[in-house]
Enzyme design. Structure first.
Site, PDB file in Angstrom:
ATOM      1  N   ASN A 141       0.811  -1.219   0.000  1.00  8.86           N
ATOM      2  CA  ASN A 141       0.000   0.000   0.000  1.00  8.86           C
ATOM      3  C   ASN A 141       0.848   1.275   0.000  1.00  8.86           C
ATOM      4  O   ASN A 141       0.335   2.370   0.191  1.00  8.86           O
ATOM      5  CB  ASN A 141      -0.952   0.010   1.214  1.00  8.86           C
ATOM      6  CG  ASN A 141      -0.195   0.032   2.544  1.00  8.86           C
ATOM      7  OD1 ASN A 141       1.034   0.106   2.572  1.00  8.86           O
ATOM      8  ND2 ASN A 141      -0.930  -0.031   3.646  1.00  8.86           N
TER       9      ASN A 141
ATOM     10  N   GLU B 146       1.424   4.316   7.545  1.00 12.18           N
ATOM     11  CA  GLU B 146       0.393   3.815   6.641  1.00 12.18           C
ATOM     12  C   GLU B 146      -0.291   4.973   5.898  1.00 12.18           C
ATOM     13  O   GLU B 146      -0.336   6.103   6.407  1.00 12.18           O
ATOM     14  CB  GLU B 146      -0.685   3.082   7.462  1.00 12.18           C
ATOM     15  CG  GLU B 146      -0.165   1.877   8.249  1.00 12.18           C
ATOM     16  CD  GLU B 146      -0.009   0.620   7.408  1.00 12.18           C
ATOM     17  OE1 GLU B 146       0.340   0.714   6.217  1.00 12.18           O
ATOM     18  OE2 GLU B 146      -0.231  -0.473   7.955  1.00 12.18           O
TER      19      GLU B 146
END
Ligand code: F6R
Length: 241
Positions: free
Chosen positions: A136, A143
Site C-alpha cells: 500500500n 500507513e
C-alpha cells in the site's frame, strides 16, 4: 531519486549489500537504519557472507530499526527483535549494545517514542537508512492516511498490512493491530536512503512512486521525493508488475 532496476532478487540484494559495505568502509562507525520483512533478507544474507568471507567489520557499527509490533515480547518468534537477531545480528560481529529496535512493550509508549528519536539524534543521526515498501506504499509502518506522523509514534496498522503480515503468523487474528514506528520525519533525517522492492506485489506502489509527480499521504513513500539522496533498487517484477 535514483532508480536501479536489477534482473532479479539476488542481484538486487547484492547491489544493496554493496552499498552498505561501501558506506561501512568509508565510515567504520556508520549509523545504519534497518528494516525487517522479506525484502532485506537477501541483503542481510549477502552482508553476512561479506563478513565471513571478506572480513566486513561491523564492530563499530550502530543500528536503529524502523519498527516493532506493540505488545509482543522481544523473545516472541514474530517480534522484529527476534527476526533481527536470527536473520542478521547473530551472524556478524556487531556489539549487541549498539543495536537499537523500538520497544513494543514500553510502559510509557509516548515518552519512549521521544526517547527513541532523541537517541538517534544523540548518536549523530542515521547515515544510511534501508527501507522496504508496503503493497500500500507504506514505509516503516507509516500507513496511507489523511496525515503522516513526523516522529516515532504508535500507529494502527491497516487491514492490508495486517493481511500481508499474517503470512508470518498462525492466523490473522494473531497479527498485532498496532506498532511503534519511526515517523516520516525521523526517516527523512537520514543522510542517505535506499528503498528496496521486489516481486509483482510491489509493482503498483512502485509504479505510483516512479511517476515522481506528486506527494500524497496516501502513498507515504512519495515523501521520499523530497529527500536529496534516495536510491530505489527494484527487480524487474516490481518494475513491470
Ligand atoms: C519493516 C518495515 C515495513 C516493510 C514493508 C515490506 O521493518 O518497515 O515497511 O519494509 O512492509 O515488507 P516485506 O519486505 O515483508 O514485503
Amino acid at each position: 531519486m535514483k532508480v536501479i532496476i536489477e534482473k532479479d532478487y539476488e542481484r538486487l540484494s547484492k547491489v544493496a549489500a554493496n552499498i552498505v559495505k561501501d558506506e561501512i568502509e568509508k565510515k567504520p562507525n556508520l549509523i545504519l537504519g534497518l528494516a525487517t520483512g522479506s525484502t532485506p533478507e537477501g541483503m542481510y544474507k549477502e552482508l553476512i557472507r561479506m563478513h565471513k568471507e571478506e572480513g566486513l567489520d561491523f564492530s563499530q557499527v550502530t543500528t536503529f530499526n524502523l519498527d516493532e509490533y506493540v505488545g509482543i515480547d522481544k523473545d516472541h518468534p514474530n517480534s522484529y527483535h527476534y527476526f533481527m537477531k536470527n536473520i542478521f545480528f547473530d551472524h556478524i560481529n556487531i556489539d549487541p549494545n549498539n543495536t537499537f529496535i523500538p520497544d513494543g512493550t514500553a510502559e510509557n509508549p509516548e515518552e519512549y517514542c521521544k526517547e527513541y528519536d532523541k537517541l538517534i539524534e544523540d548518536k549523530g543521526g542515521i547515515d544510511l537508512q534501508i527501507l522496504g515498501i508496503g503493497e500500500n506504499g507504506h514505509i516503516a509502518f507509516n500507513e496511507p492516511d489523511e496525515y503522516l506522523n513526523l516522529n516515532t509514534s504508535i500507529v494502527k496498522l491497516t487491514e492490508s498490512t495486517i493481511q500481508a503480515n499474517s503470512r508470518f503468523f498462525d492466523s490473522l487474528d494473531q497479527v498485532p493491530k498496532t506498532a511503534i514506528t519511526m515517523g516520516i520525519g525521523s526517516i527523512m533525517k537520514a543522510k542517505k536512503i535506499i528503498l528496496l522492492a521486489n516481486g509483482k506485489k510491489k509493482a503498483k506502489a512502485i509504479r505510483e512512486l516512479l511517476k515522481q509527480d506528486k506527494l500524497t499521504t496516501q502513498l507515504p513513500a512519495s515523501m521520499l521525493l523530497l529527500h536529496p539522496d534516495v536510491t530505489v533498487i527494484i527487480d524487474e517484477e516490481a518494475y513491470e508488475g
